[in-house]
Scaffold this motif. Structure first.
Motif, PDB file in Angstrom:
ATOM      1  N   ASP A  17     -94.786 -31.742  26.097  1.00 55.07           N
ATOM      2  CA  ASP A  17     -95.633 -31.122  27.125  1.00 55.07           C
ATOM      3  C   ASP A  17     -96.030 -32.114  28.225  1.00 55.07           C
ATOM      4  O   ASP A  17     -96.575 -31.714  29.258  1.00 55.07           O
ATOM      5  N   THR A  18     -95.783 -33.405  27.983  1.00 52.01           N
ATOM      6  CA  THR A  18     -96.186 -34.393  28.995  1.00 52.01           C
ATOM      7  C   THR A  18     -95.059 -35.280  29.516  1.00 52.01           C
ATOM      8  O   THR A  18     -95.268 -36.016  30.485  1.00 52.01           O
ATOM      9  N   VAL A  19     -93.893 -35.249  28.891  1.00 49.76           N
ATOM     10  CA  VAL A  19     -92.834 -36.186  29.313  1.00 49.76           C
ATOM     11  C   VAL A  19     -91.564 -35.459  29.759  1.00 49.76           C
ATOM     12  O   VAL A  19     -91.041 -34.593  29.055  1.00 49.76           O
ATOM     13  N   LEU A  20     -91.092 -35.834  30.943  1.00 48.82           N
ATOM     14  CA  LEU A  20     -89.864 -35.293  31.507  1.00 48.82           C
ATOM     15  C   LEU A  20     -88.822 -36.409  31.568  1.00 48.82           C
ATOM     16  O   LEU A  20     -89.109 -37.507  32.044  1.00 48.82           O
ATOM     17  N   LYS A  21     -87.623 -36.115  31.084  1.00 52.75           N
ATOM     18  CA  LYS A  21     -86.548 -37.103  31.132  1.00 52.75           C
ATOM     19  C   LYS A  21     -85.608 -36.766  32.292  1.00 52.75           C
ATOM     20  O   LYS A  21     -85.109 -35.645  32.378  1.00 52.75           O
ATOM     21  N   LEU A  26     -82.251 -40.620  37.982  1.00 51.44           N
ATOM     22  CA  LEU A  26     -83.322 -41.514  38.436  1.00 51.44           C
ATOM     23  C   LEU A  26     -83.621 -42.665  37.481  1.00 51.44           C
ATOM     24  O   LEU A  26     -83.835 -43.790  37.921  1.00 51.44           O
ATOM     25  N   ASN A  27     -83.651 -42.404  36.182  1.00 47.34           N
ATOM     26  CA  ASN A  27     -84.139 -43.417  35.241  1.00 47.34           C
ATOM     27  C   ASN A  27     -83.067 -44.193  34.483  1.00 47.34           C
ATOM     28  O   ASN A  27     -83.383 -45.100  33.718  1.00 47.34           O
ATOM     29  N   HIS A  28     -81.814 -43.818  34.642  1.00 39.99           N
ATOM     30  CA  HIS A  28     -80.766 -44.579  33.970  1.00 39.99           C
ATOM     31  C   HIS A  28     -79.524 -44.542  34.869  1.00 39.99           C
ATOM     32  O   HIS A  28     -79.238 -45.498  35.574  1.00 39.99           O
ATOM     33  N   SER A  98     -98.351 -48.801  29.992  1.00 42.08           N
ATOM     34  CA  SER A  98     -97.257 -47.857  30.225  1.00 42.08           C
ATOM     35  C   SER A  98     -97.480 -46.562  29.463  1.00 42.08           C
ATOM     36  O   SER A  98     -97.671 -46.563  28.242  1.00 42.08           O
ATOM     37  N   PHE A  99     -97.437 -45.464  30.219  1.00 45.19           N
ATOM     38  CA  PHE A  99     -97.640 -44.131  29.631  1.00 45.19           C
ATOM     39  C   PHE A  99     -96.516 -43.786  28.658  1.00 45.19           C
ATOM     40  O   PHE A  99     -96.759 -43.277  27.568  1.00 45.19           O
ATOM     41  N   THR A 100     -95.277 -44.062  29.040  1.00 47.63           N
ATOM     42  CA  THR A 100     -94.153 -43.636  28.200  1.00 47.63           C
ATOM     43  C   THR A 100     -93.890 -44.598  27.047  1.00 47.63           C
ATOM     44  O   THR A 100     -93.425 -44.190  25.994  1.00 47.63           O
ATOM     45  N   VAL A 123     -94.362 -47.506  46.241  1.00 50.27           N
ATOM     46  CA  VAL A 123     -93.425 -46.449  45.831  1.00 50.27           C
ATOM     47  C   VAL A 123     -93.203 -46.537  44.327  1.00 50.27           C
ATOM     48  O   VAL A 123     -93.091 -47.630  43.776  1.00 50.27           O
ATOM     49  N   ASP A 124     -93.160 -45.383  43.649  1.00 44.87           N
ATOM     50  CA  ASP A 124     -92.762 -45.401  42.238  1.00 44.87           C
ATOM     51  C   ASP A 124     -92.055 -44.098  41.889  1.00 44.87           C
ATOM     52  O   ASP A 124     -92.113 -43.125  42.641  1.00 44.87           O
ATOM     53  N   ASP A 125     -91.393 -44.110  40.732  1.00 41.72           N
ATOM     54  CA  ASP A 125     -90.624 -42.932  40.324  1.00 41.72           C
ATOM     55  C   ASP A 125     -91.522 -41.793  39.855  1.00 41.72           C
ATOM     56  O   ASP A 125     -91.364 -40.658  40.267  1.00 41.72           O
ATOM     57  N   PHE A 126     -92.491 -42.106  38.975  1.00 39.24           N
ATOM     58  CA  PHE A 126     -93.384 -41.086  38.424  1.00 39.24           C
ATOM     59  C   PHE A 126     -94.835 -41.466  38.659  1.00 39.24           C
ATOM     60  O   PHE A 126     -95.181 -42.647  38.700  1.00 39.24           O
ATOM     61  N   LEU A 127     -95.682 -40.456  38.770  1.00 35.12           N
ATOM     62  CA  LEU A 127     -97.128 -40.675  38.733  1.00 35.12           C
ATOM     63  C   LEU A 127     -97.688 -39.810  37.600  1.00 35.12           C
ATOM     64  O   LEU A 127     -97.552 -38.588  37.620  1.00 35.12           O
ATOM     65  N   ALA A 128     -98.275 -40.479  36.603  1.00 34.73           N
ATOM     66  CA  ALA A 128     -98.861 -39.756  35.460  1.00 34.73           C
ATOM     67  C   ALA A 128    -100.364 -40.032  35.439  1.00 34.73           C
ATOM     68  O   ALA A 128    -101.139 -39.349  36.107  1.00 34.73           O
ATOM     69  N   ASN A 129    -100.774 -41.082  34.731  1.00 30.95           N
ATOM     70  CA  ASN A 129    -102.204 -41.427  34.710  1.00 30.95           C
ATOM     71  C   ASN A 129    -102.596 -42.409  35.810  1.00 30.95           C
ATOM     72  O   ASN A 129    -103.762 -42.754  35.949  1.00 30.95           O
ATOM     73  N   GLY A 130    -101.615 -42.869  36.537  1.00 37.61           N
ATOM     74  CA  GLY A 130    -101.913 -43.718  37.689  1.00 37.61           C
ATOM     75  C   GLY A 130    -102.002 -45.201  37.377  1.00 37.61           C
ATOM     76  O   GLY A 130    -102.375 -46.003  38.240  1.00 37.61           O
ATOM     77  N   GLU A 131    -101.653 -45.592  36.167  1.00 35.16           N
ATOM     78  CA  GLU A 131    -101.800 -47.004  35.779  1.00 35.16           C
ATOM     79  C   GLU A 131    -100.885 -47.923  36.593  1.00 35.16           C
ATOM     80  O   GLU A 131    -101.317 -48.994  37.044  1.00 35.16           O
ATOM     81  N   GLU A 155     -94.510 -36.448  40.755  1.00 30.49           N
ATOM     82  CA  GLU A 155     -95.889 -36.483  40.264  1.00 30.49           C
ATOM     83  C   GLU A 155     -96.055 -35.435  39.183  1.00 30.49           C
ATOM     84  O   GLU A 155     -95.540 -34.324  39.308  1.00 30.49           O
ATOM     85  N   LYS A 156     -96.762 -35.797  38.112  1.00 22.26           N
ATOM     86  CA  LYS A 156     -97.138 -34.786  37.124  1.00 22.26           C
ATOM     87  C   LYS A 156     -98.606 -34.478  37.379  1.00 22.26           C
ATOM     88  O   LYS A 156     -99.507 -35.144  36.877  1.00 22.26           O
ATOM     89  N   GLY A 157     -98.803 -33.451  38.223  1.00 22.34           N
ATOM     90  CA  GLY A 157    -100.135 -33.146  38.729  1.00 22.34           C
ATOM     91  C   GLY A 157    -101.109 -32.678  37.667  1.00 22.34           C
ATOM     92  O   GLY A 157    -102.320 -32.635  37.908  1.00 22.34           O
TER      93      GLY A 157
END
Ligand code: 5GP
Length: 193
Positions: A17-21, A26-28, A98-100, A123-131, A155-157
């Motif tokens: 419910d919180t992680v998108l691959k 983008l990530n690999h 790191s969130f992931t 610039v970053d690939d994802f925004l989750a908790n903003g760390e 962004e995961k709003g």
């Protein structure tokens, strides 16, 4: 950004419910044509600003940040997660959880590459908790640089990072904003949000 959202719908895998691959583009594996479009879209959204430096974090921020750099002709600096032997001193550093990966990394940028004269876009690939963004803001602040805003690919709003940063008055432009990953489905916010 429609082409990005289409790509997410076609190739993204909802892991929970919180992680998108998104490792197919983008990530690999990286889709250079999509990255080029992403760079141009960031450049459009921030065309009212003069950017002297783009600041990102290794590794997945580097591709979109570089494409923006190519579009606007500005250098790209990426924060490193491990200290290399050649990067021992003369650093700005910050801690990022790191969130992931559920681990905390010390990130660093050489003082040679960020100064009080810089107008920085993060610039970053994802925004989750903003760390990650908070760590980069901390580094820019240590340098005395002016941060004009943040560009995020996805962004995961439904997580708190974007809300918290916007409440602090930070401009954030995300090219796709996800409302929910519930039931294995990607649902986006409307384009205007
Ligand atoms: P934050 O620091 O905002 O909590 O999380 C952002 C960082 O975690 C990004 O740099 C990204 O690498 C990673 N991340 C967070 N959420 C996801 C996700 O759903 N999928 C992927 N692939 N990476 C994520």
């Amino acid at each position: 950004m429609k082409s990005l959202k289409d790509k997410i719908l076609q190739e993204g895998k909802v892991l929970s419910d919180t992680v998108l691959k998104v490792d197919t583009f983008l990530n690999h594996q990286i889709d250079p044509l999509l990255m080029k479009e992403i760079g141009e879209e960031f450049a459009n959204r921030y065309s009212d600003e003069v950017i002297t430096k783009i600041l990102t974090i290794e590794s997945s921020g580097i591709a979109p940040a570089t494409m923006l750099g190519l579009t606007i002709g500005a250098p790209v600096v990426f924060a490193r997660k491990r200290k290399s032997l050649t990067l021992a001193n003369n650093l700005y550093s910050s801690s990022v959880h790191s969130f992931t990966k559920n681990e905390t990394n010390e990130i660093s940028v050489s003082r040679d590459f960020l100064t009080a004269d810089d107008n920085v876009l993060i610039v970053d690939d994802f925004l989750a908790n903003g760390e990650a963004v908070k760590g980069l803001l901390d580094i820019a602040e240590q340098a005395g640089a002016n941060v004009i805003g943040v560009g995020i690919v996805i962004e995961k709003g439904f997580q708190e990072g974007g809300k918290n940063l916007r409440e602090q008055g930070i401009r954030i432009e995300s090219l796709a904003n996800i409302k929910s990953l519930a039931n294995g489905q990607v649902e986006f916010y409307d384009e205007l949000i």
